[in-house]
Design a protein around this motif. Structure first.
Motif, PDB file in Angstrom:
ATOM      1  N   GLN A   1     -16.135 -44.027 -49.206  1.00  0.00           N
ATOM      2  CA  GLN A   1     -16.258 -42.785 -49.981  1.00  0.00           C
ATOM      3  C   GLN A   1     -17.447 -42.838 -50.941  1.00  0.00           C
ATOM      4  O   GLN A   1     -17.686 -43.884 -51.564  1.00  0.00           O
ATOM      5  N   THR A   2     -18.175 -41.765 -51.039  1.00  0.00           N
ATOM      6  CA  THR A   2     -19.366 -41.600 -51.902  1.00  0.00           C
ATOM      7  C   THR A   2     -20.455 -42.632 -51.603  1.00  0.00           C
ATOM      8  O   THR A   2     -21.280 -42.932 -52.451  1.00  0.00           O
ATOM      9  N   THR A   3     -20.441 -43.200 -50.417  1.00  0.00           N
ATOM     10  CA  THR A   3     -21.493 -44.142 -50.027  1.00  0.00           C
ATOM     11  C   THR A   3     -22.499 -43.443 -49.117  1.00  0.00           C
ATOM     12  O   THR A   3     -22.102 -42.765 -48.176  1.00  0.00           O
ATOM     13  N   CYS A   4     -23.766 -43.626 -49.386  1.00  0.00           N
ATOM     14  CA  CYS A   4     -24.876 -43.145 -48.571  1.00  0.00           C
ATOM     15  C   CYS A   4     -24.738 -41.669 -48.167  1.00  0.00           C
ATOM     16  O   CYS A   4     -24.444 -41.357 -47.017  1.00  0.00           O
ATOM     17  N   PHE A   5     -24.979 -40.789 -49.137  1.00  0.00           N
ATOM     18  CA  PHE A   5     -24.956 -39.354 -48.825  1.00  0.00           C
ATOM     19  C   PHE A   5     -26.157 -38.988 -47.949  1.00  0.00           C
ATOM     20  O   PHE A   5     -27.263 -39.463 -48.168  1.00  0.00           O
ATOM     21  N   ALA A   6     -25.917 -38.176 -46.950  1.00  0.00           N
ATOM     22  CA  ALA A   6     -27.019 -37.667 -46.115  1.00  0.00           C
ATOM     23  C   ALA A   6     -26.731 -36.203 -45.822  1.00  0.00           C
ATOM     24  O   ALA A   6     -26.024 -35.872 -44.874  1.00  0.00           O
ATOM     25  N   LYS A   7     -27.238 -35.339 -46.689  1.00  0.00           N
ATOM     26  CA  LYS A   7     -26.999 -33.896 -46.494  1.00  0.00           C
ATOM     27  C   LYS A   7     -28.336 -33.228 -46.207  1.00  0.00           C
ATOM     28  O   LYS A   7     -28.930 -32.588 -47.073  1.00  0.00           O
ATOM     29  N   LYS A   8     -28.829 -33.455 -45.025  1.00  0.00           N
ATOM     30  CA  LYS A   8     -30.126 -32.916 -44.625  1.00  0.00           C
ATOM     31  C   LYS A   8     -29.943 -32.057 -43.379  1.00  0.00           C
ATOM     32  O   LYS A   8     -29.371 -32.515 -42.392  1.00  0.00           O
ATOM     33  N   GLU A   9     -30.478 -30.857 -43.440  1.00  0.00           N
ATOM     34  CA  GLU A   9     -30.305 -29.946 -42.312  1.00  0.00           C
ATOM     35  C   GLU A   9     -31.025 -30.431 -41.056  1.00  0.00           C
ATOM     36  O   GLU A   9     -30.670 -30.077 -39.945  1.00  0.00           O
ATOM     37  N   TRP A  10     -32.047 -31.281 -41.223  1.00  0.00           N
ATOM     38  CA  TRP A  10     -32.829 -31.735 -40.072  1.00  0.00           C
ATOM     39  C   TRP A  10     -32.216 -32.939 -39.368  1.00  0.00           C
ATOM     40  O   TRP A  10     -32.789 -33.445 -38.409  1.00  0.00           O
ATOM     41  N   THR A  11     -31.073 -33.439 -39.874  1.00  0.00           N
ATOM     42  CA  THR A  11     -30.415 -34.538 -39.168  1.00  0.00           C
ATOM     43  C   THR A  11     -29.647 -33.972 -37.965  1.00  0.00           C
ATOM     44  O   THR A  11     -29.570 -32.751 -37.789  1.00  0.00           O
TER      45      THR A  11
ATOM     46  N   GLY B   1     -26.249 -34.601 -34.872  1.00  0.00           N
ATOM     47  CA  GLY B   1     -25.016 -35.280 -34.463  1.00  0.00           C
ATOM     48  C   GLY B   1     -23.961 -35.319 -35.549  1.00  0.00           C
ATOM     49  O   GLY B   1     -23.908 -34.445 -36.425  1.00  0.00           O
ATOM     50  N   PRO B   2     -23.108 -36.346 -35.533  1.00  0.00           N
ATOM     51  CA  PRO B   2     -22.062 -36.460 -36.546  1.00  0.00           C
ATOM     52  C   PRO B   2     -22.629 -36.471 -37.969  1.00  0.00           C
ATOM     53  O   PRO B   2     -21.939 -36.093 -38.913  1.00  0.00           O
ATOM     54  N   VAL B   3     -23.893 -36.898 -38.132  1.00  0.00           N
ATOM     55  CA  VAL B   3     -24.490 -36.953 -39.468  1.00  0.00           C
ATOM     56  C   VAL B   3     -24.664 -35.541 -40.035  1.00  0.00           C
ATOM     57  O   VAL B   3     -24.263 -35.253 -41.162  1.00  0.00           O
ATOM     58  N   VAL B   4     -25.229 -34.635 -39.248  1.00  0.00           N
ATOM     59  CA  VAL B   4     -25.440 -33.268 -39.744  1.00  0.00           C
ATOM     60  C   VAL B   4     -24.111 -32.520 -39.852  1.00  0.00           C
ATOM     61  O   VAL B   4     -23.889 -31.743 -40.786  1.00  0.00           O
ATOM     62  N   ARG B   5     -23.192 -32.796 -38.927  1.00  0.00           N
ATOM     63  CA  ARG B   5     -21.883 -32.098 -38.957  1.00  0.00           C
ATOM     64  C   ARG B   5     -21.032 -32.582 -40.135  1.00  0.00           C
ATOM     65  O   ARG B   5     -20.208 -31.839 -40.646  1.00  0.00           O
ATOM     66  N   ALA B   6     -21.234 -33.839 -40.553  1.00  0.00           N
ATOM     67  CA  ALA B   6     -20.498 -34.341 -41.726  1.00  0.00           C
ATOM     68  C   ALA B   6     -21.046 -33.755 -43.008  1.00  0.00           C
ATOM     69  O   ALA B   6     -20.446 -33.885 -44.074  1.00  0.00           O
ATOM     70  N   ALA B   7     -22.208 -33.091 -42.929  1.00  0.00           N
ATOM     71  CA  ALA B   7     -22.813 -32.461 -44.106  1.00  0.00           C
ATOM     72  C   ALA B   7     -22.586 -30.954 -44.077  1.00  0.00           C
ATOM     73  O   ALA B   7     -23.320 -30.187 -44.704  1.00  0.00           O
ATOM     74  N   ASP B   8     -21.587 -30.525 -43.331  1.00  0.00           N
ATOM     75  CA  ASP B   8     -21.151 -29.132 -43.278  1.00  0.00           C
ATOM     76  C   ASP B   8     -22.126 -28.189 -42.564  1.00  0.00           C
ATOM     77  O   ASP B   8     -22.109 -26.990 -42.794  1.00  0.00           O
TER      78      ASP B   8
ATOM     79  N   LYS C   1     -22.782 -26.854 -38.947  1.00  0.00           N
ATOM     80  CA  LYS C   1     -22.060 -26.920 -37.668  1.00  0.00           C
ATOM     81  C   LYS C   1     -23.034 -26.839 -36.488  1.00  0.00           C
ATOM     82  O   LYS C   1     -22.955 -25.944 -35.656  1.00  0.00           O
ATOM     83  N   TYR C   2     -23.970 -27.784 -36.463  1.00  0.00           N
ATOM     84  CA  TYR C   2     -24.944 -27.825 -35.370  1.00  0.00           C
ATOM     85  C   TYR C   2     -24.462 -28.770 -34.288  1.00  0.00           C
ATOM     86  O   TYR C   2     -24.095 -29.910 -34.567  1.00  0.00           O
ATOM     87  N   ASP C   3     -24.485 -28.311 -33.067  1.00  0.00           N
ATOM     88  CA  ASP C   3     -24.093 -29.143 -31.935  1.00  0.00           C
ATOM     89  C   ASP C   3     -24.753 -28.565 -30.690  1.00  0.00           C
ATOM     90  O   ASP C   3     -24.566 -27.389 -30.371  1.00  0.00           O
ATOM     91  N   ALA C   4     -25.536 -29.410 -29.993  1.00  0.00           N
ATOM     92  CA  ALA C   4     -26.265 -28.909 -28.818  1.00  0.00           C
ATOM     93  C   ALA C   4     -25.313 -28.394 -27.741  1.00  0.00           C
ATOM     94  O   ALA C   4     -25.695 -27.564 -26.915  1.00  0.00           O
ATOM     95  N   ARG C   5     -24.069 -28.870 -27.763  1.00  0.00           N
ATOM     96  CA  ARG C   5     -23.114 -28.426 -26.734  1.00  0.00           C
ATOM     97  C   ARG C   5     -22.810 -26.928 -26.842  1.00  0.00           C
ATOM     98  O   ARG C   5     -22.366 -26.315 -25.881  1.00  0.00           O
ATOM     99  N   LEU C   6     -23.071 -26.362 -28.024  1.00  0.00           N
ATOM    100  CA  LEU C   6     -22.857 -24.917 -28.195  1.00  0.00           C
ATOM    101  C   LEU C   6     -23.871 -24.100 -27.397  1.00  0.00           C
ATOM    102  O   LEU C   6     -23.650 -22.931 -27.100  1.00  0.00           O
TER     103      LEU C   6
END
Lengths: 208, 402
Positions: B245-255, B257-264, B266-271
């Motif tokens: 918890q609260t370790t290594c925040f990564a809230k970047k829109e240009w990330t 996979g799970p990294v961008v989706r964990a930052a709220d 909802k980007y996923d190429a499968r869409l």
């Protein structure tokens, strides 16, 4: 704690019977194919000569399936030099000289409760200074030549070198073998080799 | 409108870029224009960090060190126990894979070995690109089978990443349960598909081996039930959660996979519908905190979603025969964006006369590495393991191609 203890007991014994018994699960196309019928074969790794497969070159792609079928044998290692001094305890240092990651995972799998190499007195070590054997995975990438030589030089004698996987052994379809930089004592074919094959290689290298 | 920079390919002397999280269209661009993007340095592979950091301790790790699964060098600058800066150097195991001038089938086998752990999705991307150029898409059952293998790959990979997080937190019993589950899935994969990493399965126009899905859905569902029960037990451990918890925040829109989706986001190429995900109940997993725990939660949720999709596919497809179609002689190029377990991978492929003429990949690890370097900065050195493992990097997919 009780939760974990109960969970462990409920799973019962999961460790393989290998090497005393036969492997419980073998991925067919990870084993060296054998000819079963006539057919046209174009091997992308140039591994087929005189109707048989050169294990060191085979990349397990199955493109020979018109004429060949998986052999199913995991005991396909070639031991050029073994050393019985490692019979009781064998410490291994892994070095990735340019792998795709699959060999790394198959080597890593040896520590899981299913293969459990520790029961056989085999351990990974985090420094070459404590290692009896260097286990090399991947093609020989230019930038890893120096770290590979330095790791080998840092190891105490006696020592063994394993080339694990088609890339390290022959270069596969991606590059050059590690043998241009370091001679291997044990050849472990496969793309990637089954954990059973790697375990077999580790055991046979201690039989000297 | 999402116009973040996703990929840059150098074709001859020309720079072409892909923007946004869904697009596969190439646009001309210049170095100067790229410099306006926060992540452009990472995409071009030109890590331009400051060289001198006075009064800081330089702690080097790698390229060969115990605990690192692959060869990578980390230049870590610390002030006391706090990380001031990290410069990852993934160039050591760069293989310079020869793609251009390879025949199409040979290039497919090489593509699978760019990242062997993602061989199913890398192989699928390559096949989709060639089939688009040749204007001969694979049949519906083959497309569903490609989803099947990609989702099995995702489950195996996510279990592995969570096992590594658990290992980092010294939750050794849970770790061994998770690694044995990973092995169970690999054995199921080898039984149904002939190879533990799906090597040689994908083929242009179809599949290289016959696939029978009888009983597969139930067996995967049973593994996922056990995985969830282990996760629940892990998540009840305050010791484990405290490290994540609260370790290594990564809230970047240009990330990705799970990294961008964990930052709220909802980007996923499968869409985008490159395969018929809409027919099998695909949904996007997301979380909103953007820390290591969020990324683990997204992965845990994705394992459940993948399992449900696998069961649905097994109901729809019982058997798929062996089929290969390399008969077309059409030339051209294609850009494909495919969701690998680590995030979306963008492939640029040109073929002419049955040979590869242009080739480039922007992998998920390349897209996320700068976010790791930024996120881990200002954390403490003992958080390094969690930060690194939570991204699920594979150095093998960060190399160059000739």
């Amino acid at each position: 704690m009780k939760n974990w203890a109960v969970r462990g007991l409920s799973r019962r014994r999961m460790t393989t019977a290998f090497p005393r018994g036969e492997p419980e699960s073998v991925a067919p196309w990870s084993t060296i194919p054998v000819k079963v019928r006539e057919g046209t074969v174009l091997c992308p790794a140039d591994a087929i000569h005189d109707n048989s497969v050169i294990a060191e070159k085979c990349i397990s792609c199955g493109r020979c399936s018109d004429a060949f079928a998986p052999g199913g044998n995991v005991r396909t290692v070639l031991v050029r030099r073994a050393d019985g001094v490692f019979r009781k305890s064998f410490n291994i240092f892994i070095i990735d000289t340019g792998s795709c990651g699959a060999c790394n995972l198959e080597v890593k799998a040896l520590t899981n409760p299913i293969y459990d190499m520790h029961r056989l007195g085999i351990f990974f070590t985090s420094t070459p200074r404590h290692a009896d054997a260097l286990l090399v995975v991947g093609v020989m990438s230019e930038n890893m030549k120096e770290p590979l030589k330095k790791a080998y030089e840092a190891m105490p004698y006696p020592k063994l070198v394993f080339a694990v996987g088609a890339c390290a052994v022959s270069g596969g379809i991606l590059g050059k073998s590690i043998e241009e930089t370091l001679n291997a004592d044990v050849i472990v074919p496969g793309c990637p080799p089954s954990p059973f094959t790697i375990l077999d290689a580790l055991l046979k290298s201690r039989e000297g | 409108m999402d116009d973040s920079l996703s990929a840059v390919f150098r074709i001859g002397d020309e720079l072409l870029c892909v923007k946004g999280h869904q697009s596969t269209s190439l646009q001309p661009c210049t170095i100067t224009e790229l410099d306006s993007y926060e992540n452009s340095i990472a995409l071009l592979g030109q890590h331009d960090f400051p060289r001198e950091l006075p009064e800081k301790f330089n702690f080097n790790l790698g390229p060969v060190a115990g605990g690192l699964l692959e060869s990578v060098k980390m230049n870590v600058y610390t002030d006391g126990e706090r990380i001031v800066e990290i410069r990852p150097d993934p160039s050591f195991k760069n293989r310079n894979i020869h793609m251009r001038k390879s025949g199409i089938d040979e290039a497919l086998l090489k593509m699978e070995r760019v990242n062997g752990v993602y061989a199913a999705s890398f192989g699928t991307a390559f096949c989709l690109a060639v089939e688009e150029i040749q204007q001969s898409p694979a049949d519906y059952d083959t497309q569903l089978t490609r989803i099947l293998i990609s989702e099995l790959e995702r489950i195996t990979n996510h279990i592995h990443v969570i096992a590594k997080l658990s290992e980092g937190a010294s939750q050794n019993v849970a770790t061994q349960h998770l690694f044995s589950l990973e092995e169970r899935v690999r054995r199921i994969i080898s039984e149904y598909f002939g190879h533990r990493f799906f090597y040689g399965l994908n083929s242009i126009g179809g599949l290289e081996r016959e696939v029978n899905t009888n009983g597969l859905g139930g067996r995967i569902s049973s593994v996922v039930d056990e995985f969830n029960s282990i996760w629940d037990a892990l998540a009840s451990s305050r010791l484990f959660l405290d490290r994540l918890q609260t370790t290594c925040f990564a809230k970047k829109e240009w990330t990705v996979g799970p990294v961008v989706r964990a930052a709220d986001f909802k980007y996923d190429a499968r869409l985008s519908g490159y395969l018929p995900y809409a027919d099998i109940g695909f949904e996007v997993a997301s979380d909103d905190t953007g820390d290591v725990l969020s990324r683990a939660l997204v992965r845990q949720h994705e394992v459940e979603i993948s399992s449900r999709m696998i069961e649905e596919i097994c109901r729809k497809v019982r058997k798929v025969g062996k089929k290969r179609d390399l008969s077309s002689d059409k030339n051209g190029w294609s850009v494909k964006r495919v969701e690998t377990p680590g995030g979306d991978m963008i492939l640029f492929l040109g073929i002419s006369g049955g040979f590869v003429t242009d080739f480039g990949i922007r992998s998920a690890s390349m897209a996320n590495i700068l976010a790791f370097a930024k996120g881990a900065t200002s954390g403490i050195l003992t958080d390094f393991t969690f930060a690194w493992e939570s991204f699920g990097f594979w150095i093998s997919e960060m190399g160059d191609y000739i």
